[in-house]
Motif scaffolding. Structure first.
Motif, PDB file in Angstrom:
ATOM      1  N   VAL A 184       0.861  -1.187   0.000  1.00 42.13           N
ATOM      2  CA  VAL A 184       0.000   0.000   0.000  1.00 42.13           C
ATOM      3  C   VAL A 184       0.895   1.232   0.000  1.00 42.13           C
ATOM      4  O   VAL A 184       1.705   1.419   0.908  1.00 42.13           O
ATOM      5  N   ILE A 185       0.737   2.060  -1.020  1.00 39.93           N
ATOM      6  CA  ILE A 185       1.618   3.215  -1.215  1.00 39.93           C
ATOM      7  C   ILE A 185       0.907   4.494  -0.796  1.00 39.93           C
ATOM      8  O   ILE A 185      -0.221   4.775  -1.231  1.00 39.93           O
ATOM      9  N   VAL A 186       1.601   5.276   0.034  1.00 37.03           N
ATOM     10  CA  VAL A 186       1.119   6.597   0.433  1.00 37.03           C
ATOM     11  C   VAL A 186       2.188   7.602   0.016  1.00 37.03           C
ATOM     12  O   VAL A 186       3.288   7.612   0.559  1.00 37.03           O
ATOM     13  N   GLN A 187       1.866   8.415  -0.976  1.00 37.00           N
ATOM     14  CA  GLN A 187       2.789   9.446  -1.447  1.00 37.00           C
ATOM     15  C   GLN A 187       2.162  10.813  -1.266  1.00 37.00           C
ATOM     16  O   GLN A 187       0.953  10.985  -1.418  1.00 37.00           O
ATOM     17  N   HIS A 188       2.993  11.797  -0.928  1.00 38.71           N
ATOM     18  CA  HIS A 188       2.507  13.171  -0.836  1.00 38.71           C
ATOM     19  C   HIS A 188       2.129  13.654  -2.232  1.00 38.71           C
ATOM     20  O   HIS A 188       2.945  13.634  -3.153  1.00 38.71           O
ATOM     21  N   LEU A 189       0.885  14.092  -2.397  1.00 40.49           N
ATOM     22  CA  LEU A 189       0.399  14.567  -3.688  1.00 40.49           C
ATOM     23  C   LEU A 189      -0.334  15.887  -3.501  1.00 40.49           C
ATOM     24  O   LEU A 189      -1.032  16.087  -2.508  1.00 40.49           O
ATOM     25  N   ALA A 190      -0.185  16.784  -4.461  1.00 40.01           N
ATOM     26  CA  ALA A 190      -0.987  18.004  -4.447  1.00 40.01           C
ATOM     27  C   ALA A 190      -2.460  17.632  -4.638  1.00 40.01           C
ATOM     28  O   ALA A 190      -2.771  16.696  -5.377  1.00 40.01           O
ATOM     29  N   PRO A 191      -3.387  18.341  -3.965  1.00 36.23           N
ATOM     30  CA  PRO A 191      -4.810  17.971  -4.024  1.00 36.23           C
ATOM     31  C   PRO A 191      -5.369  17.899  -5.439  1.00 36.23           C
ATOM     32  O   PRO A 191      -6.239  17.083  -5.729  1.00 36.23           O
ATOM     33  N   ASP A 192      -4.876  18.772  -6.338  1.00 38.04           N
ATOM     34  CA  ASP A 192      -5.412  18.809  -7.696  1.00 38.04           C
ATOM     35  C   ASP A 192      -4.516  18.104  -8.706  1.00 38.04           C
ATOM     36  O   ASP A 192      -4.687  18.249  -9.915  1.00 38.04           O
ATOM     37  N   HIS A 193      -3.573  17.306  -8.197  1.00 39.31           N
ATOM     38  CA  HIS A 193      -2.609  16.649  -9.079  1.00 39.31           C
ATOM     39  C   HIS A 193      -3.041  15.215  -9.348  1.00 39.31           C
ATOM     40  O   HIS A 193      -3.280  14.445  -8.422  1.00 39.31           O
ATOM     41  N   LYS A 194      -3.133  14.859 -10.615  1.00 35.79           N
ATOM     42  CA  LYS A 194      -3.500  13.488 -10.975  1.00 35.79           C
ATOM     43  C   LYS A 194      -2.286  12.579 -10.767  1.00 35.79           C
ATOM     44  O   LYS A 194      -1.200  12.828 -11.278  1.00 35.79           O
ATOM     45  N   SER A 195      -2.465  11.525  -9.999  1.00 33.56           N
ATOM     46  CA  SER A 195      -1.370  10.605  -9.728  1.00 33.56           C
ATOM     47  C   SER A 195      -1.036   9.780 -10.967  1.00 33.56           C
ATOM     48  O   SER A 195      -1.923   9.286 -11.661  1.00 33.56           O
ATOM     49  N   VAL A 196       0.271   9.653 -11.220  1.00 32.80           N
ATOM     50  CA  VAL A 196       0.747   8.806 -12.325  1.00 32.80           C
ATOM     51  C   VAL A 196       1.279   7.481 -11.797  1.00 32.80           C
ATOM     52  O   VAL A 196       1.760   6.661 -12.567  1.00 32.80           O
ATOM     53  N   LEU A 197       1.173   7.289 -10.485  1.00 35.39           N
ATOM     54  CA  LEU A 197       1.802   6.113  -9.885  1.00 35.39           C
ATOM     55  C   LEU A 197       1.201   4.804 -10.378  1.00 35.39           C
ATOM     56  O   LEU A 197       1.913   3.816 -10.563  1.00 35.39           O
ATOM     57  N   THR A 198      -0.096   4.768 -10.563  1.00 35.55           N
ATOM     58  CA  THR A 198      -0.736   3.518 -10.973  1.00 35.55           C
ATOM     59  C   THR A 198      -0.166   3.029 -12.293  1.00 35.55           C
ATOM     60  O   THR A 198       0.187   1.856 -12.436  1.00 35.55           O
ATOM     61  N   ASP A 199      -0.055   3.952 -13.257  1.00 38.71           N
ATOM     62  CA  ASP A 199       0.518   3.575 -14.553  1.00 38.71           C
ATOM     63  C   ASP A 199       2.006   3.296 -14.439  1.00 38.71           C
ATOM     64  O   ASP A 199       2.519   2.337 -15.028  1.00 38.71           O
ATOM     65  N   LEU A 200       2.718   4.112 -13.670  1.00 39.87           N
ATOM     66  CA  LEU A 200       4.165   3.958 -13.554  1.00 39.87           C
ATOM     67  C   LEU A 200       4.537   2.613 -12.941  1.00 39.87           C
ATOM     68  O   LEU A 200       5.351   1.860 -13.494  1.00 39.87           O
ATOM     69  N   ILE A 201       3.934   2.304 -11.799  1.00 38.84           N
ATOM     70  CA  ILE A 201       4.293   1.061 -11.107  1.00 38.84           C
ATOM     71  C   ILE A 201       3.828  -0.146 -11.910  1.00 38.84           C
ATOM     72  O   ILE A 201       4.470  -1.199 -11.908  1.00 38.84           O
ATOM     73  N   GLY A 202       2.711  -0.002 -12.628  1.00 45.90           N
ATOM     74  CA  GLY A 202       2.240  -1.089 -13.466  1.00 45.90           C
ATOM     75  C   GLY A 202       3.240  -1.518 -14.517  1.00 45.90           C
ATOM     76  O   GLY A 202       3.203  -2.651 -15.002  1.00 45.90           O
ATOM     77  N   ARG A 203       4.157  -0.640 -14.871  1.00 50.37           N
ATOM     78  CA  ARG A 203       5.179  -0.987 -15.873  1.00 50.37           C
ATOM     79  C   ARG A 203       6.295  -1.847 -15.302  1.00 50.37           C
ATOM     80  O   ARG A 203       7.030  -2.488 -16.042  1.00 50.37           O
TER      81      ARG A 203
END
Length: 295
Positions: free
Chosen positions: A65-84
């Motif tokens: 389970v990943i918890v990263q600091h993200l700006a409230p209006d920022h779309k996370s790219v982690l799902t696609d990135l880690i999926g690679r």
């Protein structure tokens, strides 16, 4: 609740060290009690995630389970990135999502997240931006819910988020890792975690998976409970060790409950990979105590 599965365009056929451990000690399918690994990161976390998941095999039997600091209006790219970089299923968390082994879950922007009864609960942030500590918040709930099966990893980031969560996980008998400082882009969070004195392993992200799998295999594998199964000869050896420790430190461990002693020895054994079912282990400990006493 339906979750979106991300495909993995990159699948390496090379056998990594961690994969070799998994192949040698497979995790039984359908095991409902599995370790849950909380991973916290902030600035510089993307490179750390890539290195970690590139080295982590898909069949470890753990959930991440990943918890990263993200700006409230920022779309996370982690799902696609880690999926690679992983063979595991990767999900952006939806409220109430049940956690399963061999899957990775990523916090969505503008949410706090907690772990309760095996599920991920999303909450509206209450603290102002800049004062939130989402990693601490999640680590504490993970420790309360999973206890000894909670594992926390603190990766690159500024500030001290994750430090209190490290204390909570260790307080429940879990295990903690932090990223080696020279491998980070920003070492504030790992340094703060290590300064607690409660971090078990300090490693670069690509070396964490092999150590993680080795620990889980030892802590939750077939040899678990070795101390509890030992009989009179072990009890006698422990009493001798208690005498020497009391003489050297003034601390009388014989006053502790036997279950407490066994549990603490088991946990230390898990972290140091000692084989407690080997009679030579306690003999070596007793010899070390004697030698130190005569030094």
């Amino acid at each position: 609740m339906t979750a979106r599965k991300k495909t993995n365009p990159k699948k390496s056929t090379a056998v990594r060290p961690a994969e070799a451990i998994v192949a040698a000690q497979p995790v039984a399918p359908g095991d409902a009690a599995f370790p849950v690994v909380g991973i916290g990161a902030s600035a510089g976390g993307l490179a750390a995630f890539e290195n970690f998941f590139s080295a982590m095999p898909g069949g470890s039997g753990m959930a991440f389970v990943i918890v990263q600091h993200l700006a409230p209006d920022h779309k996370s790219v982690l799902t696609d990135l880690i999926g690679r970089y992983t063979k595991m299923q990767v999900f952006e968390v939806e409220d109430g999502m049940m956690v399963q082994p061999n899957c990775t879950y990523i916090i969505p922007p503008n949410h706090d997240m907690a772990f309760l009864n095996g599920a991920l609960q999303l909450l509206e942030p209450t603290a102002p931006r800049g004062q939130r500590l989402p990693i601490d918040f999640f680590f504490r709930s993970l420790a309360q819910d999973q206890r000894a099966r909670a594992i926390g990893i603190v990766l690159s980031g500024t500030g001290s988020d994750g430090t209190q969560g490290v204390r909570a996980i260790k307080g429940e008998g879990g295990m903690v890792m932090a990223q080696a400082f020279d491998s980070t882009q920003y070492d504030g969070m790992p340094r703060s975690a290590v300064a607690t004195g409660m971090v078990d392993f300090v490693l670069p992200p690509d070396e964490m998976p092999a150590q993680l799998i080795s620990y889980v295999s030892h802590a939750f594998g077939k040899n678990r409970g070795a101390v509890a199964s030992l009989r009179l000869n072990v009890d006698d050896a422990l009493k001798k060790i208690f005498v020497l420790l009391r003489a050297q430190s003034g601390h009388d461990f014989s006053q502790y409950k036997q279950n407490t002693i066994n549990r603490r020895i088991e946990r230390r054994s898990d972290l140091t990979m000692l084989a407690l079912d080997d009679p030579a282990t306690l003999d070596a400990a007793l010899t070390a105590c004697r030698e130190k006493g005569h030094a």
